[in-house]
Write a protein that holds these residues in place. Structure first.
Motif, PDB file in Angstrom:
ATOM      1  N   UNK A  17       0.851  -1.203   0.000  1.00  0.00           N
ATOM      2  CA  UNK A  17       0.000   0.000   0.000  1.00  0.00           C
ATOM      3  C   UNK A  17       0.883   1.249   0.000  1.00  0.00           C
ATOM      4  N   UNK A  18       1.941   1.217   0.806  1.00  0.00           N
ATOM      5  CA  UNK A  18       2.809   2.392   0.905  1.00  0.00           C
ATOM      6  C   UNK A  18       3.555   2.658  -0.401  1.00  0.00           C
ATOM      7  N   UNK A  19       4.166   1.624  -0.990  1.00  0.00           N
ATOM      8  CA  UNK A  19       4.944   1.895  -2.215  1.00  0.00           C
ATOM      9  C   UNK A  19       4.021   2.279  -3.371  1.00  0.00           C
ATOM     10  N   UNK A  20       2.784   1.778  -3.351  1.00  0.00           N
ATOM     11  CA  UNK A  20       1.820   2.191  -4.388  1.00  0.00           C
ATOM     12  C   UNK A  20       1.474   3.665  -4.198  1.00  0.00           C
ATOM     13  N   UNK A  21       1.353   4.098  -2.945  1.00  0.00           N
ATOM     14  CA  UNK A  21       1.039   5.512  -2.672  1.00  0.00           C
ATOM     15  C   UNK A  21       2.212   6.417  -3.058  1.00  0.00           C
ATOM     16  N   UNK A  22       3.424   5.894  -2.929  1.00  0.00           N
ATOM     17  CA  UNK A  22       4.615   6.710  -3.225  1.00  0.00           C
ATOM     18  C   UNK A  22       4.945   6.738  -4.718  1.00  0.00           C
ATOM     19  N   UNK A  23       4.222   5.934  -5.502  1.00  0.00           N
ATOM     20  CA  UNK A  23       4.427   5.941  -6.961  1.00  0.00           C
ATOM     21  C   UNK A  23       3.541   7.011  -7.591  1.00  0.00           C
ATOM     22  N   UNK A  24       3.916   7.450  -8.800  1.00  0.00           N
ATOM     23  CA  UNK A  24       3.084   8.479  -9.427  1.00  0.00           C
ATOM     24  C   UNK A  24       1.958   7.905 -10.279  1.00  0.00           C
ATOM     25  N   UNK A  25       2.109   6.671 -10.757  1.00  0.00           N
ATOM     26  CA  UNK A  25       1.062   6.074 -11.597  1.00  0.00           C
ATOM     27  C   UNK A  25       0.083   5.248 -10.779  1.00  0.00           C
ATOM     28  N   UNK A  26      -0.510   4.258 -11.456  1.00  0.00           N
ATOM     29  CA  UNK A  26      -1.553   3.438 -10.836  1.00  0.00           C
ATOM     30  C   UNK A  26      -1.050   2.015 -10.647  1.00  0.00           C
ATOM     31  N   UNK A  27      -1.076   1.556  -9.417  1.00  0.00           N
ATOM     32  CA  UNK A  27      -0.623   0.202  -9.064  1.00  0.00           C
ATOM     33  C   UNK A  27      -1.816  -0.647  -8.678  1.00  0.00           C
ATOM     34  N   UNK A  28      -1.639  -1.971  -8.801  1.00  0.00           N
ATOM     35  CA  UNK A  28      -2.711  -2.892  -8.398  1.00  0.00           C
ATOM     36  C   UNK A  28      -2.142  -3.888  -7.396  1.00  0.00           C
ATOM     37  N   UNK A  29      -2.844  -4.081  -6.294  1.00  0.00           N
ATOM     38  CA  UNK A  29      -2.419  -5.058  -5.288  1.00  0.00           C
ATOM     39  C   UNK A  29      -3.503  -6.128  -5.198  1.00  0.00           C
ATOM     40  N   UNK A  30      -3.128  -7.373  -5.501  1.00  0.00           N
ATOM     41  CA  UNK A  30      -4.082  -8.477  -5.419  1.00  0.00           C
ATOM     42  C   UNK A  30      -4.071  -9.078  -4.013  1.00  0.00           C
ATOM     43  N   UNK A  31      -5.221  -9.430  -3.517  1.00  0.00           N
ATOM     44  CA  UNK A  31      -5.436 -10.084  -2.209  1.00  0.00           C
ATOM     45  C   UNK A  31      -4.806  -9.324  -1.035  1.00  0.00           C
ATOM     46  N   UNK A  32      -5.037  -8.008  -0.947  1.00  0.00           N
ATOM     47  CA  UNK A  32      -4.514  -7.287   0.215  1.00  0.00           C
ATOM     48  C   UNK A  32      -5.223  -7.749   1.486  1.00  0.00           C
ATOM     49  N   UNK A  56      -4.998  -2.878  11.085  1.00  0.00           N
ATOM     50  CA  UNK A  56      -3.706  -2.274  10.717  1.00  0.00           C
ATOM     51  C   UNK A  56      -3.629  -1.948   9.229  1.00  0.00           C
ATOM     52  N   UNK A  57      -4.078  -2.886   8.388  1.00  0.00           N
ATOM     53  CA  UNK A  57      -3.989  -2.585   6.955  1.00  0.00           C
ATOM     54  C   UNK A  57      -5.001  -1.498   6.595  1.00  0.00           C
ATOM     55  N   UNK A  58      -6.154  -1.471   7.288  1.00  0.00           N
ATOM     56  CA  UNK A  58      -7.124  -0.397   7.036  1.00  0.00           C
ATOM     57  C   UNK A  58      -6.562   0.958   7.469  1.00  0.00           C
ATOM     58  N   UNK A  59      -5.737   0.934   8.519  1.00  0.00           N
ATOM     59  CA  UNK A  59      -5.111   2.195   8.964  1.00  0.00           C
ATOM     60  C   UNK A  59      -4.214   2.736   7.852  1.00  0.00           C
ATOM     61  N   UNK A  60      -3.466   1.846   7.201  1.00  0.00           N
ATOM     62  CA  UNK A  60      -2.598   2.307   6.104  1.00  0.00           C
ATOM     63  C   UNK A  60      -3.459   2.806   4.936  1.00  0.00           C
ATOM     64  N   UNK A  61      -4.553   2.072   4.614  1.00  0.00           N
ATOM     65  CA  UNK A  61      -5.450   2.541   3.541  1.00  0.00           C
ATOM     66  C   UNK A  61      -5.932   3.962   3.835  1.00  0.00           C
TER      67      UNK A  61
END
Ligand code: S3P
Ligand code: PEP
Length: 434
Positions: free
Chosen positions: A28-43, A48-53
């Motif tokens: 989630x963090x590295x996708x946020x730090x990228x400028x384009x669009x990333x996809x994460x399967x089965x997060x 805790x993960x909702x806190x990062x979202x």
């Protein structure tokens, strides 16, 4: 909400492991730090993960999610100028974002869990960030913390890893985005060193170049790098699954847990080797751990730092071993959601376990019969205490009532559903009494 755990001699069935907490927070963090669009399967889906979202969305990332995947358009090196972030009780999320907040003018991290995360120390990271020219207001190294950043400096950076590896991970996420190159030196010690392997793996997948020394104590990080938008797939979670596997080990069982990669960089995959060393009948093939427990376990000696988030589950299994087990090099368990040595052992003793503590060690004198149980357990806001005491409760003569067991949702909201699916006798109640 409380949970009543009743004696359960047998567990049977198959479950899919939950998704990894550590990989989810990182992707989630590295996708946020990228400028384009990333996809994460089965997060993972957990507090805790909702806190990062929630936090990356507050910082300007755009998130779209369905059953299978989350699609994230990042904010790159320019987080939105916001005043406040709430990470809930998530230590790793807090530490990673304290570093990223250095790219923003003024962010306060609020203190919503004064008796858990609010007590945990962050001084080592604060000092490193201050040496990089970031202004930080804090109360004795603890929350609430205000970060006044803008243009943090790279160059030579020192960080202590004596309390947590998360401080180093945080700097590894931040420094590639700086104008200058950085050299990070880890001073004193590096606890939970294996977790840094997960950070480096994710950074590499995100297109970031870092030169790490073999002992993971020194890093050369070129500046002016960009995180690439990529596709990621989250693997199964060993720390959470460790509790399920320990439960299968202490009962008569035939339990399969799917989605646990043999080649994972998660140190907690050691649960499989530890149970094997305890002579629990099991196999691990094609990502499936199959335990055929007979309730008999041999004692072990284990360096717990290699598998920090699975130690409590291992100790719960050792409570029923035929002899004395020793888990050493575990001092940093004291700086987690609760003091996972003193607080945890106090709860185990209530249930009838024979355990001793040293500053950096847990000693368990196994009792191969059943424990008396019949007591009320304080969860100390700690998901791993809740899961480990559930393992113990299954093999007590009388039920255990675990108060505030809803805190299990910090990492594994489906834990009690999985235990029930395997035939475990557990029940959610409003106000559990014996
Ligand atoms: O980097 C991470 O995601 C984590 C690192 C570990 O903490 P420490 O390095 O503090 O031991 C671990 O216990 C925690 O659950 C997650
Ligand atoms: C210690 C843990 O998490 P964190 O440090 O991220 O709060 C854990 O998940 O056991």
């Amino acid at each position: 909400m409380d949970v009543i755990v009743r004696p359960t001699p047998e567990l049977r069935g198959e479950i899919g492991a939950l998704s990894s907490k550590n990989y989810t927070t990182r992707y989630l963090l590295v996708a946020a730090l990228a400028e384009g669009t990333s996809t994460i399967y089965y997060p993972a889906h957990s507090e805790d993960s909702d806190a990062m979202r929630r936090c990356i969305a507050d910082l300007g990332a755009v998130l779209e999610e369905d059953e299978e995947k989350i699609v994230i358009t990042g904010f790159g090196r320019h987080p939105k100028d916001i005043k406040e972030l709430n990470v809930g009780n998530a230590g790793a999320v807090l530490r990673f974002l304290l570093a990223i907040a250095a790219l923003s003018p003024d962010i306060t991290f609020v203190n919503t869990y004064p008796d858990s995360l609010g007590k945990r120390p962050h001084d080592d990271l604060i000092e490193s960030l201050q040496s990089m020219g970031v202004e930080i207001e804090h109360r004795d190294g603890k929350l609430p913390i205000t970060v006044r950043g803008g243009a943090p400096k790279g160059g030579k950076i020192k960080v202590s890893g004596a309390v947590s590896s998360q401080f180093l991970s945080a700097l590894l996420f931040l420094t590639p985005l700086l104008e200058e190159d950085s050299e990070i030196e880890v001073v004193y010690d590096l606890k939970s060193k294996v977790v840094i392997g997960q950070t480096l793996e994710v950074l590499e997948q995100a297109g970031i170049v870092i030169h790490a020394s073999e002992d993971l104590m020194n890093y050369k990080v070129p500046g002016r790098q960009s995180y690439q938008a990529r596709e990621y797939t989250v693997q199964g979670d060993y720390p959470g699954s460790a509790a399920i596997l320990a439960a299968a080990a202490v009962t008569n069982s035939d339990v399969k847990v799917h989605r646990l990669m043999e080649q994972s960089k998660q140190g907690e995959r050691a649960i499989v080797d530890v149970l094997r060393m305890m002579e629990v009948p099991l196999t691990h093939e094609n990502g499936v751990v199959h335990v055929r427990g007979n309730g008999q376990l041999q004692p072990i000696e284990f360096d717990g730092d290699a598998a920090t988030d699975a130690v409590l589950a291992m100790v719960a299994a050792a409570v029923f071993a035929e002899g004395t087990s020793r888990f050493y090099n575990v001092e940093n368990l004291r700086y987690k959601e609760c003091d996972r040595i003193t607080d945890y052992l106090n709860e185990l003793r209530k249930a009838g376990a024979d355990v001793e503590e040293r500053q950096a060690e847990i000693i368990v004198h196994g009792r191969p019969g059943e424990l008396p149980g019949g007591v009320t357990i304080n969860a100390h806001y700690d998901h791993r205490v809740i899961m480990a005491l559930t393992v113990v409760g299954l093999r007590c003569q009388q039920p255990l009532v675990i108060k505030d067991a809803h805190h299990v949702a910090k990492s594994y909201p489906g834990f009690f559903d999985h235990i029930t699916a395997l035939g475990g006798n557990v029940e959610w109640v409003e106000n559990g009494t014996l």
